[in-house]
Design a protein around this motif. Structure first.
Motif, short mmCIF file in Angstrom:
data_model
loop_
_atom_site.label_atom_id
_atom_site.label_comp_id
_atom_site.label_asym_id
_atom_site.label_seq_id
_atom_site.Cartn_x
_atom_site.Cartn_y
_atom_site.Cartn_z
N ASP A 193 1.29 10.01 1.50
CA ASP A 193 1.59 9.01 2.52
C ASP A 193 2.38 9.68 3.64
O ASP A 193 3.51 10.14 3.42
CB ASP A 193 2.40 7.86 1.90
N ASN A 214 4.02 8.41 5.96
CA ASN A 214 5.25 7.68 6.28
C ASN A 214 6.40 8.03 5.33
O ASN A 214 7.55 7.77 5.64
CB ASN A 214 5.01 6.18 6.25
N GLN A 259 -4.66 2.65 5.41
CA GLN A 259 -3.22 2.85 5.36
C GLN A 259 -2.57 1.98 4.29
O GLN A 259 -1.63 2.40 3.60
CB GLN A 259 -2.59 2.56 6.73
N SER A 309 -0.31 3.19 1.20
CA SER A 309 1.05 2.68 0.99
C SER A 309 1.19 2.02 -0.36
O SER A 309 2.25 2.13 -1.00
CB SER A 309 1.39 1.68 2.11
#
Length: 771
Positions: A258, A260, A320, A324
């Motif tokens: 990921d 992020n 996405q 996540s």
């Protein structure tokens, strides 16, 4: 939305007295009215859009079958390819392949290559002949069986003379200049040519019914089969079937990185060096920056924000979310032919493959936080790949030649492996960058004995050994895995607690003897002490699978018995600290030496009947272990289903024995000897899987506690998402967010119009003015 409401409220709260105090009240009124009307129109327009969106919801509940699962149906290596009928109108192909030490007949659509049907025969075929609609199968002992070539029904008439149809006549085919050339039989002139692939292996099927009309199928070393039909010197249809992923021998899985997470870890590390006030201010600042960037992206448009909320999510957003939520996993599989492939677990899409040429792969394991993968073989060679960018071709890091081994087992998340040599010796290989710092207790077994070891001071020392009787043989084994335990006990109907026996060093094994008696034993893997023994003397048929799995405080096993009638049975043994409610033997927060453990569990056992033969069993795994545990059942009929653990409770009793407090317990149900198959719990729906004798059943946890990924890998491959306790942490795709939004906006509108009335009423009450 909130900003707009506040602005409109300021406009409306300008009352008559305030306007009278201004020099140009009429100008202000005329200035405010258009603004208010424009805002009101926008508000009403958005509301109508939401209402219309809500009215066209197709269904309250959506069936996710065939959207969250997939199946890869394989035929396997083609041994013989025949027309399904000798008539010219035939539009199907018959393929004979090897399956489960026998031969399987498969029907393919000649136009598209679609797999229509498969029929395992249970015996090995050496040759075949097609005559009209009759398929004559020559066995290895020379006998001949006849079946209907269109449906597989057995026939009772032998052929007048057997002539093989598996060896196509290739006298008119030439292999020249990188092409497959089909020549005219009389003139020896080229009729048609096909580019020959670099890994070309051979011609599997060739048939020419009349001039300028022919069918050709060729195979490649990589396991692909390409069919081409030619009519009037023109290719009319061409298709390719990839059979390279049949018969999986080893597997592992890795998670998608990921992007992020790196930013989150950076922010958390920065907060770690701040005091509480600074960390709070830093987090608020970061949140406001994200909000600012989002509003800039939407250009501060309320309509764009609402539209995004109502519209279906695009592919990038869904991708996405899968990353996540931990739903994007990659399966790394190895076949018996040495092919290594990476599959997207969401849809079965193959990202890349690597032909290793190793046909004795034992194990595949992911290392270094899923950035490397190592492959071990029985003969010794091992490969290590860099899979940092897993969606692209991997980079081969090392190619090591080790000593031949009998088995390889990963014993530590740090990357330590236990190797067993063919002669019985053992050695441990650990990660030099992350060495083992604590003692490890190891337990190994074969069909006749159990061997326990301890890895201490970089040496393996045998601690104890247990041999079964001469007439016995170990047929199943399972140890308690390292998993999260959410509850220490079971809350009863009267709010008391029955404490689970959660000692980690436990294992169970099953043995058979000459009298067809099945024995289940539960042992302490550190001391070797026998804790419990259970016998089944109902004429167990060991030709059927014996399965055993150990959960957090229970073990489940299955067997097939012939007395009093032939039936599949599934049994459970549960372990508790005490069978008296609120009586706890272990001490909280107290670490007990495994060699000095004197706490003994108490047992409850129960058995049930099941309507289908169970081939393999497994457990659902989730990230935190909060979700209700379920047993995954792979059935002999080609289905995969799940069975909640509370149905397999050893504490179920007859309904007449249930007290009022017992009936208040969560998910309690009276004991019934038979457990039916719940159609809604069949994960494969109407699919039929052919998994073979050495199939693998696995459960992959995701970052959603409610969701686990269940796969069965063998001759066929199948994966799906399972929600043992429903999707309590995620909205379903059928959630009617349009109607919810319309309801919220409607309530805000009501409050918007009622607020002036309420303010007026309060003012009149203060001045004692009557309506």
């Amino acid at each position: 939305m909130a900003l707009s409401f506040n602005v409109w409220t300021i406009y409306l709260r300008v009352d008559r007295n305030s306007l009278a105090s201004l020099k140009q009240p009429r100008l202000l009124v005329f200035t405010l009215c258009p603004i208010m009307l424009g805002a009101f129109r926008s508000f009403i327009g958005i509301t109508l859009l939401v209402v219309i969106k809500g009215l066209f919801v197709e269904a309250i509940f959506s069936d996710e079958a065939y959207h969250i699962d997939w199946q890869l149906s394989n035929v396997g290596p083609y041994q013989c390819v025949l027309p399904a009928s000798a008539t010219e109108s035939n539009d199907q192909l018959l393929v004979l392949s090897t399956f489960n030490n026998g031969t399987m007949i498969s029907w393919l659509n000649k136009t598209s290559g679609e797999l229509l049907e498969r029929l395992p025969l249970g015996y090995r075929v050496a040759d075949a002949m097609i005559e009209h609609n009759d398929l004559f199968l020559k066995l290895e002992d020379g006998s001949i069986n006849a079946v209907d070539s269109m449906n597989g029904f057995s026939l009772d008439h032998p052929p007048t003379e057997f002539s093989s149809s598996c060896n196509p006549d290739l006298s008119t085919i030439r292999f020249e200049d990188g092409k497959i050339k089909i020549m005219d039989h009389d003139t020896d002139l080229q009729i048609f040519s096909i580019d020959m692939p670099q890994d070309f292996k051979g011609i599997k099927y060739f048939r020419s019914d009349k001039e300028n009309t022919l069918d050709l199928m060729y195979s490649t070393v990589g396991g692909k089969y390409t069919f081409t039909s030619v009519s009037d010197l023109t290719s009319t249809q061409t298709w390719t079937r990839d059979e390279s992923l049949a018969n999986i021998r080893a597997y592992t899985y890795v998670s998608s990185a990921d992007p992020n997470l790196a930013q989150m870890f950076t922010e958390l590390s920065q907060e770690g060096s701040m005091n509480v006030l600074e960390a709070y201010q830093f987090r608020v600042k970061q949140t406001l920056n994200r909000l600012k960037n989002y509003l800039l992206e939407k250009k501060f448009s309320v309509g764009a924000i609402v539209k995004e909320f109502l519209e279906d999510e695009d592919e990038a957003t869904l991708h996405q979310k899968d990353v996540s939520f931990g739903l994007l996993k990659y399966l790394i599989v190895a076949t018996e032919e040495g092919k290594i492939a990476v599959l997207d677990v969401r849809d079965g899409r193959q990202l890349w493959n690597y032909e290793s040429g190793l046909k004795d792969i034992l194990n595949i394991e992911a290392l270094r936080s899923d950035t490397e993968v190592v492959i071990f073989t029985k003969s010794g060679p091992s490969l290590t790949f860099d899979i940092t960018r897993i969606e692209t071709e991997p980079y081969l890091l090392t190619n090591t030649n080790m000593a031949p081994v009998h088995s390889v087992e990963k014993i530590s998340e740090n990357g330590a492996f236990l190797f067993k040599r063919p002669g019985g010796g053992r050695f441990l290989l650990e990660n030099p960058l992350n060495p083992i710092t604590q003692d490890l207790y190891l337990l190994d077994h074969n069909s006749k004995e159990l061997n326990a070891f301890i890895y201490q001071n970089e040496a393996i020392t045998e601690t104890w050994k247990t041999k079964v009787d001469e007439q016995e043989e170990i047929v199943a084994f399972s140890s308690r895995g390292e998993e999260h335990v959410a509850n220490l006990g079971i809350v009863l109907g009267n709010r008391t607690v029955l404490y689970k026996y959660l000692y980690p060093h436990l294992a169970a094994y099953a043995t058979k003897n000459e009298e067809n008696v099945l024995t289940i034993r539960i042992i302490d893997t550190v001391s070797g002490e026998l804790l419990h023994t259970s016998f089944h003397e109902d004429e167990v048929d060991f030709n059927f699978p014996i399965n055993l799995v150990f959960g957090e405080h229970w073990c489940v096993y299955t067997y097939f018995s012939t007395k009093p009638v032939p039936e599949q049975k599934i049994a459970v043994i549960e372990l508790y600290e005490s069978l008296v409610a609120n009586e706890r033997v272990s001490e909280p927060l107290t670490e007990v030496n495994a060699l000095e453990n004197i706490q003994r569990p108490q047992f409850i056992q129960k058995a049930y009947l099941y309507p289908e033969v169970i081939k393999n069993i497994g457990l659902t795994k989730t990230k935190l272990g909060i979700t209700t545990k379920s047993i995954i059942l792979e059935l002999e009929n080609g289905q995969v289903t799940i069975l909640p653990k509370f149905i397999l409770s050893a504490r179920r009793v007859e309904e007449s024995q249930l007290s009022a407090d017992d009936k208040k317990e969560f998910m309690v149900m009276p004991y019934l000897s038979a457990i039916p198959i719940n159609d809604q719990a069949v994960l494969t729906h109407n699919r039929v899987l052919l998994t073979g004798p050495d199939s693998h059943l696995l459960s992959i946890p995701t970052d959603l506690e409610s969701t686990t990924l269940v796969c069965t890998l063998g001759h066929d491959l199948f994966c799906t998402r399972v929600f043992p306790s429903s999707q309590f942490d995620k909205l379903s795709p059928s959630f009617e967010k349009g109607k919810l939004m319309a309801t919220v906006i409607g309530l805000l509108l009501i409050c918007f119009f009622l607020r002036p009335l309420v303010d007026t009423k309060k003012l009149k009450l203060k001045w004692l003015v009557k309506d």
